[in-house]
Design a protein around this motif. Structure first.
Motif, mmCIF file in Angstrom:
data_model
loop_
_atom_site.group_PDB
_atom_site.id
_atom_site.type_symbol
_atom_site.label_atom_id
_atom_site.label_comp_id
_atom_site.label_asym_id
_atom_site.label_seq_id
_atom_site.Cartn_x
_atom_site.Cartn_y
_atom_site.Cartn_z
ATOM 1 N N LEU A 83 -3.976 3.264 -1.153
ATOM 2 C CA LEU A 83 -5.332 3.682 -1.487
ATOM 3 C C LEU A 83 -6.335 2.644 -0.986
ATOM 4 O O LEU A 83 -7.370 2.989 -0.411
ATOM 5 C CB LEU A 83 -5.465 3.901 -2.992
ATOM 6 N N ALA A 84 -6.043 1.365 -1.170
ATOM 7 C CA ALA A 84 -6.928 0.306 -0.666
ATOM 8 C C ALA A 84 -7.026 0.351 0.854
ATOM 9 O O ALA A 84 -8.106 0.143 1.418
ATOM 10 C CB ALA A 84 -6.420 -1.065 -1.128
ATOM 11 N N LEU A 117 -5.462 -9.215 -6.101
ATOM 12 C CA LEU A 117 -6.409 -9.818 -7.044
ATOM 13 C C LEU A 117 -6.700 -8.867 -8.201
ATOM 14 O O LEU A 117 -6.563 -9.232 -9.367
ATOM 15 C CB LEU A 117 -7.712 -10.195 -6.322
ATOM 16 N N PHE A 118 -7.105 -7.645 -7.877
ATOM 17 C CA PHE A 118 -7.478 -6.703 -8.936
ATOM 18 C C PHE A 118 -6.272 -6.226 -9.736
ATOM 19 O O PHE A 118 -6.394 -5.954 -10.935
ATOM 20 C CB PHE A 118 -8.259 -5.519 -8.363
ATOM 21 N N ALA A 145 -7.093 -0.425 -9.135
ATOM 22 C CA ALA A 145 -7.077 -1.670 -8.353
ATOM 23 C C ALA A 145 -7.235 -1.359 -6.868
ATOM 24 O O ALA A 145 -7.929 -2.094 -6.143
ATOM 25 C CB ALA A 145 -5.787 -2.449 -8.608
ATOM 26 N N GLY A 146 -6.636 -0.266 -6.413
ATOM 27 C CA GLY A 146 -6.782 0.152 -5.018
ATOM 28 C C GLY A 146 -8.207 0.549 -4.680
ATOM 29 O O GLY A 146 -8.726 0.198 -3.611
ATOM 30 N N VAL A 147 -8.853 1.258 -5.584
ATOM 31 C CA VAL A 147 -10.259 1.641 -5.368
ATOM 32 C C VAL A 147 -11.138 0.387 -5.320
ATOM 33 O O VAL A 147 -11.960 0.221 -4.413
ATOM 34 C CB VAL A 147 -10.752 2.620 -6.459
ATOM 35 N N PHE A 148 -10.963 -0.487 -6.300
ATOM 36 C CA PHE A 148 -11.751 -1.724 -6.324
ATOM 37 C C PHE A 148 -11.506 -2.543 -5.059
ATOM 38 O O PHE A 148 -12.437 -3.095 -4.473
ATOM 39 C CB PHE A 148 -11.401 -2.557 -7.554
ATOM 40 N N ALA A 149 -10.242 -2.635 -4.627
ATOM 41 C CA ALA A 149 -9.901 -3.401 -3.426
ATOM 42 C C ALA A 149 -10.521 -2.768 -2.182
ATOM 43 O O ALA A 149 -11.017 -3.481 -1.303
ATOM 44 C CB ALA A 149 -8.387 -3.495 -3.275
#
Length: 165
Positions: A83-84, A117-118, A145-149
């Motif tokens: 996703l990232a 990190l996330f 975490a993938g979206v944030f990354a």
């Protein structure tokens, strides 16, 4: 060992020590880059959707309604890492550039580092999802975490190109 367990283990990556989540993410990064190179953003998008579904159903089969997130289960890291990677892949695809995985290595390195990190830090929605537990909680914290990354990768790229140009 059953097939669902083997999938949850990321075909053995989750058994590597230390930091099985990092090993799972690194394996996912390599495979994701190969998928993108062979099939472009549309292929990586389809693969990400499929691995997300596979992750949910295999986690549900292995965990039932349990709330624990075994560290050796890394199929959720695969879904989150891909996703990232979708963010830089989509940007390059949108601009008609292929082979970004080779020439734009800061993009995939950033996606990997920001994801880790996330995933470890678990801020805001990542932590909230992690506390839900169960198969959906185990998976959704990595998706967040993938979206944030992905967003952080695109912001870093925008900053770098704005500063460097």
């Amino acid at each position: 060992m059953g097939m669902t367990r083997w999938i949850c283990l990321g075909f053995g990556l989750g058994l590597l020590r230390p930091a099985p989540g990092t090993w799972g993410s690194l394996g996912a990064l390599i495979i994701g880059l190969l998928i993108d190179r062979a099939f472009g953003f549309p292929g990586l998008l389809v693969a990400t959707l499929l691995v997300t579904l596979l992750a949910y159903f295999t986690l549900r089969a292995e965990l039932g309604t349990g709330h624990e997130d075994p560290s050796e289960f890394v199929i959720d890291e695969v879904a989150g890492q891909w996703l990232a990677l979708l963010f830089p892949s989509a940007a390059f695809w949108w601009h008609g550039l292929s082979d970004w995985a080779i020439v734009a290595y800061p993009g995939w390195i950033a996606a990997f580092l920001f994801f880790r990190l996330f995933d470890i830090w678990k801020p805001w929605l990542v932590g909230r999802a992690d506390r839900m537990g169960g198969p959906w909680g185990v998976l959704s914290d990595d998706l967040w975490a993938g979206v944030f990354a992905g967003v952080a990768t695109m912001l870093a790229a925008g900053f770098a190109h704005g500063v460097l140009m």
